[in-house]
Motif scaffolding. Structure first.
Motif, mmCIF file in Angstrom:
data_model
loop_
_atom_site.group_PDB
_atom_site.id
_atom_site.type_symbol
_atom_site.label_atom_id
_atom_site.label_comp_id
_atom_site.label_asym_id
_atom_site.label_seq_id
_atom_site.Cartn_x
_atom_site.Cartn_y
_atom_site.Cartn_z
ATOM 1 N N ALA A 97 59.726 115.841 47.215
ATOM 2 C CA ALA A 97 58.359 115.339 46.430
ATOM 3 C C ALA A 97 57.762 116.742 45.953
ATOM 4 C CB ALA A 97 57.500 114.608 47.382
ATOM 5 N N GLU A 98 56.600 117.058 46.035
ATOM 6 C CA GLU A 98 55.633 117.959 45.644
ATOM 7 C C GLU A 98 55.461 118.931 46.795
ATOM 8 O OE1 GLU A 98 54.504 114.673 45.637
ATOM 9 O OE2 GLU A 98 54.218 114.242 43.739
ATOM 10 N N ARG A 99 56.320 119.172 47.799
ATOM 11 C CA ARG A 99 56.070 119.968 49.041
ATOM 12 C C ARG A 99 56.671 121.467 48.812
ATOM 13 N NH1 ARG A 99 54.924 117.020 53.669
ATOM 14 N NH2 ARG A 99 55.566 118.878 54.897
ATOM 15 N N GLY A 100 55.850 121.890 47.685
ATOM 16 C CA GLY A 100 56.343 123.294 47.148
ATOM 17 C C GLY A 100 56.047 123.551 45.842
ATOM 18 N N PRO A 101 56.575 124.720 45.647
ATOM 19 C CA PRO A 101 56.380 125.040 43.853
ATOM 20 C C PRO A 101 57.234 124.647 42.903
ATOM 21 C CG PRO A 101 57.293 126.930 44.972
ATOM 22 C CD PRO A 101 57.296 125.896 46.192
#
Length: 269
Positions: free
Chosen positions: A52-56
């Motif tokens: 998902a969006e768990r990081g850059p």
């Protein structure tokens, strides 16, 4: 059509459908074939190197957006096996200064589906990754199904932290999106009126359960809005505890789906 058959696309080494012993296990949007879309809503996307969006990085990474190489394809009357490989890193992904080699294996048999994801660090630097497999399990009507095996299991971090599954509770979205990350590697059972699918995993350590619900499905442009009732995603993943690989290190995660007909309508044999 044979009793065991896998269909796939090279993009993302994505399984599209898995017919096992005459029973289809995976949902695939009917618009995949009619709207000439490269990405597929359904099947089993691979999520790497970010969940998902768990990081850059890009949401869910880019493993699902590149073509893998099919290295093995063997089918018979009672089995169909596929294997793919993909090397990532270097100039192709300048925002990710690492190198890895991935292998994906899928096998359909009369009793179910098995998948294996292998990640090998081929570079000179250690890296951490999150992700896993994102299967869309097909159901006739989501509100007539039950998901068992998550009773008493803690729900992790930001994903609907107040929600837990009680024993034999239905996966009922009631129009709202459902997204919960369950902190257990234990097996779960998806019970449909006609049959039960038992899901188990190794290597991965959490289950993500997701369905867009009626409202969010209206915003998805790659499937009929009413099809939110035709699937539920129950995903074996590494999210809260990223997998760290030293140079030369490797990871193997497996997913096994076994099905059997229900003898009493809804319930066990």
């Amino acid at each position: 059509m044979t009793a065991c058959q896998l269909t796939w696309q090279a993009l993302g080494a994505q399984l599209l459908q898995a017919r096992t012993g005459g029973v289809e296990l995976l949902y695939l949007s009917p618009w995949y074939y009619t709207k000439a879309q490269r990405a597929a809503r359904g099947g089993v996307p691979v999520l790497f190197p970010q969940f998902a969006e768990r990081g850059p990085l890009k949401k869910h990474g880019w493993a699902r957006d590149v073509e893998w190489v099919l290295t093995h394809n063997a089918s018979g009357a009672d089995s169909h096996v596929l294997e793919w490989e993909w090397t990532c890193g270097g100039a192709g992904q300048p925002t990710w200064p690492h190198q890895a080699h991935l292998r994906l294996r899928a096998q359909a048999t009369a009793s179910g589906l098995e998948m294996q994801l292998h990640v090998h660090n081929t570079g000179t630097s250690a890296f951490e990754w999150t992700g896993g497999l994102h299967p869309y399990w097909v159901v006739g009507n989501l509100l007539e199904c039950r998901l068992t095996g998550l009773q008493g299991v803690s729900v992790s971090d930001r994903y609907n932290a107040s929600r837990t599954f009680e024993a034999r509770e239905a996966v009922q979205c009631s129009g709202q999106a459902y997204e919960s990350l369950y902190d257990t590697p234990g097996p779960v059972c998806l019970e449909l009126p006609s049959h039960t699918v038992k899901l188990s995993m190794t290597g991965f350590d959490q289950w993500m359960v997701w369905n867009p619900g009626a409202h969010e499905a209206q915003r998805l442009t790659d499937m009929p809005a009413a099809d939110w009732q035709r699937f539920v995603c129950i995903e074996p993943v590494r999210v809260s505890r990223p997998c760290r690989l030293q140079p030369g290190g490797s990871f193997t995660g497996t997913l096994k789906a076994e099905w059997w007909p229900n003898s009493d309508g809804m319930g066990r044999r």
